[in-house]
Enzyme design. Structure first.
Site, PDB file in Angstrom:
ATOM      1  N   SER A 141      12.659   8.773   6.295  1.00  0.00           N
ATOM      2  CA  SER A 141      12.543   7.879   7.949  1.00  0.00           C
ATOM      3  C   SER A 141      14.103   7.560   8.454  1.00  0.00           C
ATOM      4  O   SER A 141      14.984   8.260   7.164  1.00  0.00           O
ATOM      5  CB  SER A 141      12.317   6.228   7.654  1.00  0.00           C
ATOM      6  OG  SER A 141      12.270   5.917   8.712  1.00  0.00           O
ATOM      7  N   TYR A 153      11.138  -0.671   1.815  1.00  0.00           N
ATOM      8  CA  TYR A 153      11.244   0.443   2.764  1.00  0.00           C
ATOM      9  C   TYR A 153      12.503   1.310   2.804  1.00  0.00           C
ATOM     10  O   TYR A 153      12.675   3.116   2.527  1.00  0.00           O
ATOM     11  CB  TYR A 153      10.294   0.395   3.938  1.00  0.00           C
ATOM     12  CG  TYR A 153       9.875   1.730   4.942  1.00  0.00           C
ATOM     13  CD1 TYR A 153       8.246   1.871   4.858  1.00  0.00           C
ATOM     14  CD2 TYR A 153      10.655   1.781   6.012  1.00  0.00           C
ATOM     15  CE1 TYR A 153       8.589   3.029   4.973  1.00  0.00           C
ATOM     16  CE2 TYR A 153      10.162   3.323   6.620  1.00  0.00           C
ATOM     17  CZ  TYR A 153       8.982   3.973   6.159  1.00  0.00           C
ATOM     18  OH  TYR A 153       8.434   5.134   7.094  1.00  0.00           O
ATOM     19  N   LYS A 157      13.673   4.931   1.095  1.00  0.00           N
ATOM     20  CA  LYS A 157      13.912   6.310   2.479  1.00  0.00           C
ATOM     21  C   LYS A 157      15.522   7.107   2.506  1.00  0.00           C
ATOM     22  O   LYS A 157      15.435   7.803   2.400  1.00  0.00           O
ATOM     23  CB  LYS A 157      13.722   5.743   3.842  1.00  0.00           C
ATOM     24  CG  LYS A 157      11.955   5.352   4.213  1.00  0.00           C
ATOM     25  CD  LYS A 157      10.997   6.392   3.632  1.00  0.00           C
ATOM     26  CE  LYS A 157      10.073   6.801   4.170  1.00  0.00           C
ATOM     27  NZ  LYS A 157       8.912   7.202   4.118  1.00  0.00           N
TER      28      LYS A 157
HETATM   29  N1  NAD Z   1       5.114   6.552  11.791  1.00  0.00           N
HETATM   30  C1  NAD Z   1       6.385   6.161  12.425  1.00  0.00           C
HETATM   31  O1  NAD Z   1       6.862   5.602  12.566  1.00  0.00           O
HETATM   32  C2  NAD Z   1       6.916   6.506  10.741  1.00  0.00           C
HETATM   33  C3  NAD Z   1       8.282   7.184  10.885  1.00  0.00           C
HETATM   34  C4  NAD Z   1       8.893   7.445   9.546  1.00  0.00           C
HETATM   35  C5  NAD Z   1       8.795   7.608   8.916  1.00  0.00           C
HETATM   36  N2  NAD Z   1       7.250   7.767   8.455  1.00  0.00           N
HETATM   37  C6  NAD Z   1       6.422   7.705   7.318  1.00  0.00           C
HETATM   38  O2  NAD Z   1       5.771   9.055   7.629  1.00  0.00           O
HETATM   39  C7  NAD Z   1       4.860   8.618   6.568  1.00  0.00           C
HETATM   40  C8  NAD Z   1       2.911   8.915   6.876  1.00  0.00           C
HETATM   41  O3  NAD Z   1       2.882   8.169   7.660  1.00  0.00           O
HETATM   42  P1  NAD Z   1       2.199   7.809   9.115  1.00  0.00           P
HETATM   43  O4  NAD Z   1       3.360   6.762  10.093  1.00  0.00           O
HETATM   44  O5  NAD Z   1       1.414   8.761   9.558  1.00  0.00           O
HETATM   45  O6  NAD Z   1       0.804   6.202   8.246  1.00  0.00           O
HETATM   46  P2  NAD Z   1      -0.293   6.812   8.160  1.00  0.00           P
HETATM   47  O7  NAD Z   1      -0.836   5.262   7.446  1.00  0.00           O
HETATM   48  O8  NAD Z   1      -0.683   7.401   9.725  1.00  0.00           O
HETATM   49  O9  NAD Z   1      -0.347   8.213   7.211  1.00  0.00           O
HETATM   50  C9  NAD Z   1      -0.022   7.741   5.400  1.00  0.00           C
HETATM   51  C10 NAD Z   1      -1.005   8.792   5.089  1.00  0.00           C
HETATM   52  O10 NAD Z   1      -0.966   8.341   4.093  1.00  0.00           O
HETATM   53  C11 NAD Z   1      -1.924   8.145   2.814  1.00  0.00           C
HETATM   54  N3  NAD Z   1      -1.880   7.142   1.515  1.00  0.00           N
HETATM   55  C12 NAD Z   1      -1.475   6.114   1.703  1.00  0.00           C
HETATM   56  N4  NAD Z   1      -0.936   5.280   0.495  1.00  0.00           N
HETATM   57  C13 NAD Z   1      -1.403   6.601  -0.878  1.00  0.00           C
HETATM   58  C14 NAD Z   1      -1.086   7.154  -1.566  1.00  0.00           C
HETATM   59  N5  NAD Z   1      -1.227   5.747  -3.048  1.00  0.00           N
HETATM   60  N6  NAD Z   1      -1.523   8.302  -2.301  1.00  0.00           N
HETATM   61  C15 NAD Z   1      -1.632   8.952  -1.583  1.00  0.00           C
HETATM   62  N7  NAD Z   1      -2.473   8.613  -0.227  1.00  0.00           N
HETATM   63  C16 NAD Z   1      -1.470   7.696   0.487  1.00  0.00           C
HETATM   64  C17 NAD Z   1      -2.847   7.146   3.824  1.00  0.00           C
HETATM   65  O11 NAD Z   1      -4.570   7.101   3.151  1.00  0.00           O
HETATM   66  C18 NAD Z   1      -2.745   8.504   4.957  1.00  0.00           C
HETATM   67  O12 NAD Z   1      -3.338   8.969   5.090  1.00  0.00           O
HETATM   68  C19 NAD Z   1       4.873   8.156   5.538  1.00  0.00           C
HETATM   69  O13 NAD Z   1       5.907   8.130   4.742  1.00  0.00           O
HETATM   70  C20 NAD Z   1       6.188   6.710   5.965  1.00  0.00           C
HETATM   71  O14 NAD Z   1       6.816   5.741   5.736  1.00  0.00           O
HETATM   72  C21 NAD Z   1       6.632   7.246   9.314  1.00  0.00           C
END
Ligand code: NAD
Length: 285
Positions: A141, A153, A157
């Site tokens: 991230s 967080y 990251k």
């Molecule tokens: N959305 C953003 O702006 C953003 C920015 C930077 C990084 N990220 C990273 O992207 C990744 C995905 O996030 P997202 O935004 O798609 O969120 P999201 O909530 O849509 O998806 C996260 C997924 O991870 C699964 N999950 C959570 N805990 C779990 C566990 N213990 N075991 C297995 N699966 C698990 C959830 O069920 C879900 O399907 C994350 O690592 C997040 O930190 C997101």
């Protein structure tokens, strides 16, 4: 689509929602077969129905090493091996600061966002090596590059970016490449859940979030999972065969520099001070 992952077998953690789902959809469209590892059984089972034998689902809480090991083994059982691991599962961290951080909350965040990718890489690497190499893509991230997105967080990251570098060095001899992606603001349920909503309610917020997300960065549109899926595809594919140990920022320019560098209407305190000295009526308007 151009079949850039023809015959490849991938494991995507957190593939049932948001960015992970976008990656699963793109990888299948590019010819891969994908083992989805998540804790949302209903959603992921529906993916199996949607994509038939291109997808298999295993319930896997990535904070439990035995469940990671089973999911990795399932990729070999169902599809015959493993070429690509995407460590994507995640959630926001606790809203606590250096003054009030709770140790258990800190540990839970590090277990989900940092320990899990390390353990998944450990279990996946032998399968990749057996097929002559592979690619690990870690979902880091911009929170790992700059302050402002939460202490536990952000540290996790940042650790994941460094883990990518160190494991790239250690696994290069096995022809396994390891890279990270640093998304900016991507509209998914993660924001609603961080605000305390349950998942169903968080999912219904994504349209509303888009209008705010459009204003977050120089490229004035909301980031979407497909933006990150394109980067994951590049790093997983042979197009990136000489790329390892690095991180790819996919943020619409959010981290280019101060907001004033791309939004002339955003005044710095020093400009406001000057304005109030030179044109006090205008400054107080
Ligand atoms: N959305 C953003 O702006 C953003 C920015 C930077 C990084 N990220 C990273 O992207 C990744 C995905 O996030 P997202 O935004 O798609 O969120 P999201 O909530 O849509 O998806 C996260 C997924 O991870 C699964 N999950 C959570 N805990 C779990 C566990 N213990 N075991 C297995 N699966 C698990 C959830 O069920 C879900 O399907 C994350 O690592 C997040 O930190 C997101």
């Amino acid at each position: 689509m151009s079949n850039r992952l023809h015959e490849k077998i991938a494991l995507v953690t957190g593939g049932a929602s948001g960015i992970g789902l976008g990656i699963v959809e793109r990888f299948v469209a590019e010819g891969a077969r994908v083992l989805v590892a998540d804790v949302q059984d209903d959603k992921a089972t529906a993916l199996e129905e949607r994509f038939g034998d291109r997808i298999a689902y295993r319930h896997c809480d990535v904070t439990v090493e035995a469940e990671i090991a089973s999911a990795v083994a399932a990729a070999a059982e169902v599809f015959g091996g493993l070429d690509v691991l995407v460590n994507n599962a995640g959630a926001s961290g606790p809203p606590m600061t250096a003054l009030d951080m709770d140790g258990d909350a800190w540990d839970r965040t590090q277990a989900l966002l940092l320990r899990a990718p390390m353990l998944a890489t450990k279990h996946a690497a032998p399968l990749m090596a057996a097929r002559g190499g592979g690619a690990v893509v870690n979902m880091a991230s911009i929170a790992g590059l700059e302050a402002g997105w939460g202490l536990a967080y952000g540290v996790a990251k940042a650790g994941l970016i460094h883990l990518s570098k160190l494991s790239a060095a250690e696994l290069a001899g096995l022809q396994i490449r390891v890279n990270a992606i640093c998304p900016g603001v991507v509209v998914t349920p993660i924001f609603g859940m961080a605000a305390g909503l349950d998942r169903a309610a968080a999912e219904s917020t994504t349209d509303a979030l888009s209008s705010g997300a459009e204003q977050m960065q120089p490229l004035r549109r909301a980031g979407v999972p497909a933006d990150i899926a394109g980067a994951a595809l590049y790093l997983a594919s042979d197009d990136a065969s000489f790329v390892t140990g690095t991180h790819l920022v996919v943020d619409g320019g959010l981290t280019v520099g101060q907001r004033i560098s791309w939004n002339p209407e955003a005044l710095l305190p020093i400009h406001l001070a000057l304005l109030s000295e030179l044109a006090p009526e205008e400054a107080s308007a």
